[in-house]
Design an enzyme around this catalytic site. Structure first.
Site, short mmCIF file in Angstrom:
data_model
loop_
_atom_site.label_atom_id
_atom_site.label_comp_id
_atom_site.label_asym_id
_atom_site.label_seq_id
_atom_site.Cartn_x
_atom_site.Cartn_y
_atom_site.Cartn_z
N ASP A 1 0.86 -1.18 0.00
CA ASP A 1 0.00 0.00 0.00
C ASP A 1 0.90 1.23 0.00
O ASP A 1 1.50 1.57 1.02
CB ASP A 1 -0.91 -0.02 1.23
N THR B 1 -2.98 10.38 6.46
CA THR B 1 -2.64 11.74 6.03
C THR B 1 -3.91 12.53 5.77
O THR B 1 -4.03 13.70 6.12
CB THR B 1 -1.78 11.69 4.76
N ASP C 1 -10.85 5.80 7.66
CA ASP C 1 -9.41 5.58 7.53
C ASP C 1 -8.69 6.85 7.99
O ASP C 1 -8.77 7.89 7.34
CB ASP C 1 -9.08 5.26 6.08
N ASN D 1 0.90 8.54 0.73
CA ASN D 1 1.59 9.82 0.61
C ASN D 1 2.72 9.97 1.61
O ASN D 1 3.77 10.55 1.30
CB ASN D 1 0.59 10.96 0.79
N THR D 2 2.53 9.45 2.81
CA THR D 2 3.54 9.58 3.86
C THR D 2 4.37 8.32 4.00
O THR D 2 5.60 8.36 4.00
CB THR D 2 2.86 9.91 5.20
N GLY E 1 -9.29 6.84 -5.26
CA GLY E 1 -8.01 6.31 -4.81
C GLY E 1 -8.10 4.82 -4.53
O GLY E 1 -9.07 4.34 -3.93
N ASP F 1 -6.47 3.03 -2.49
CA ASP F 1 -6.46 2.70 -1.06
C ASP F 1 -7.89 2.71 -0.53
O ASP F 1 -8.28 1.86 0.28
CB ASP F 1 -5.57 3.66 -0.28
N ARG F 2 -8.68 3.66 -1.00
CA ARG F 2 -10.09 3.73 -0.61
C ARG F 2 -10.84 2.51 -1.14
O ARG F 2 -11.66 1.91 -0.44
CB ARG F 2 -10.72 5.02 -1.12
#
Length: 252
Positions: free
Chosen positions: A6, A131, A128, A9-10, A106, A108-109
């Site tokens: 996964d 970030t 979730d 962004n961070t 996204g 991840d979503r």
């Protein structure tokens, strides 16, 4: 053995699955690593911590950072000798995605939706805490209705620290008392309780809007630990939800 990646962004989180169960994870800072650094860390994670050879049967990737997707794909081919599969909305065939443009969703979503439907049933709300704070709503037919995106707790706090000339970073934690009597306490209380208020309000508002007064809520993400014990907020907390969604979708 299956590896779910996964890319966020961070941080990027890698999950190791055996017999379709998530066994362990490793977290890597997303933007400070090269192909060789990432490959060395993952191989070390698999071999040294678990005594495993890098004989990967499959690798699945979800990414919200396009320029890192190619980097991770190259790493997988070089170090794991596998051909990665990329999560995409076009793979969804067993439920409807009612987003105006599913290509903008996204992955991840999408992974969270896939995992929540299968593991927790529906209707269900996924929150979730990363970030960004993302709310995903699945209706009683199992279809994905859409969601909400808000600044994450640390993202919002950082903006406050940067804009306030006399403010400074504080540790993210619940303070001992609501009303702060010094700047540290006031900041901690405002950040923590302000964010908690958002979670509680939106959970109630979403349930009321959809006519689901007892809507099940699943919490995930890097900051979920801060709020997991708040009474009545989450029915379940699953830090590995996104990785599980990647595995469910791509380990076929």
């Amino acid at each position: 053995m299956f590896l779910a990646i996964d890319i966020g962004n961070t941080d990027s989180t890698i999950g190791y699955f055996r017999d379709r169960l998530l066994r362990d994870t490793i977290r890597i800072q997303s933007r400070t690593s090269t192909i060789d650094e990432i490959g060395t860390m993952i191989v070390g994670f698999l071999e040294k911590q678990h005594g495993l050879k890098t004989e990967i049967l499959g690798v699945g990737i979800s990414s919200v950072v396009p320029d890192l997707t190619k980097l991770y794909c190259s790493m997988v081919k070089k170090y794991l000798r596998a051909e990665p599969k990329i999560l995409d909305h076009n793979l969804i065939v067993d439920f409807r995605v009612l987003y105006d443009d599913a290509a903008q969703l996204g992955t991840d979503r999408l992974a969270n939706v896939i995992a929540a439907r299968k593991l927790y049933g529906y209707p269900v709300l996924v929150i979730d805490l990363g970030t960004a704070t993302k709310y995903e709503i699945i209706d009683n037919n199992g279809d994905y209705l859409g969601g909400l995106i808000a600044p994450g707790i640390w993202t919002g706090a950082q903006a406050l620290f940067e804009k306030g000339a006399r403010l400074f970073p504080v540790k993210l934690e619940e303070p001992e008392k609501l009303i702060g009597t010094n700047t540290i306490g006031a900041l901690q209380s405002g950040i923590f309780h302000g964010f908690l208020g958002q979670l509680v309000y939106l959970k109630e508002r979403i349930g009321r809007e959809l006519g689901y007064p007892n809507l099940k809520v699943v919490g995930t993400g890097g900051y979920v630990e801060l709020f997991k014990d708040y009474p009545g907020l989450f029915n379940d907390v699953d830090p590995g939800l996104t990785l599980k969604g990647i595995e469910i979708a791509l380990n076929r």
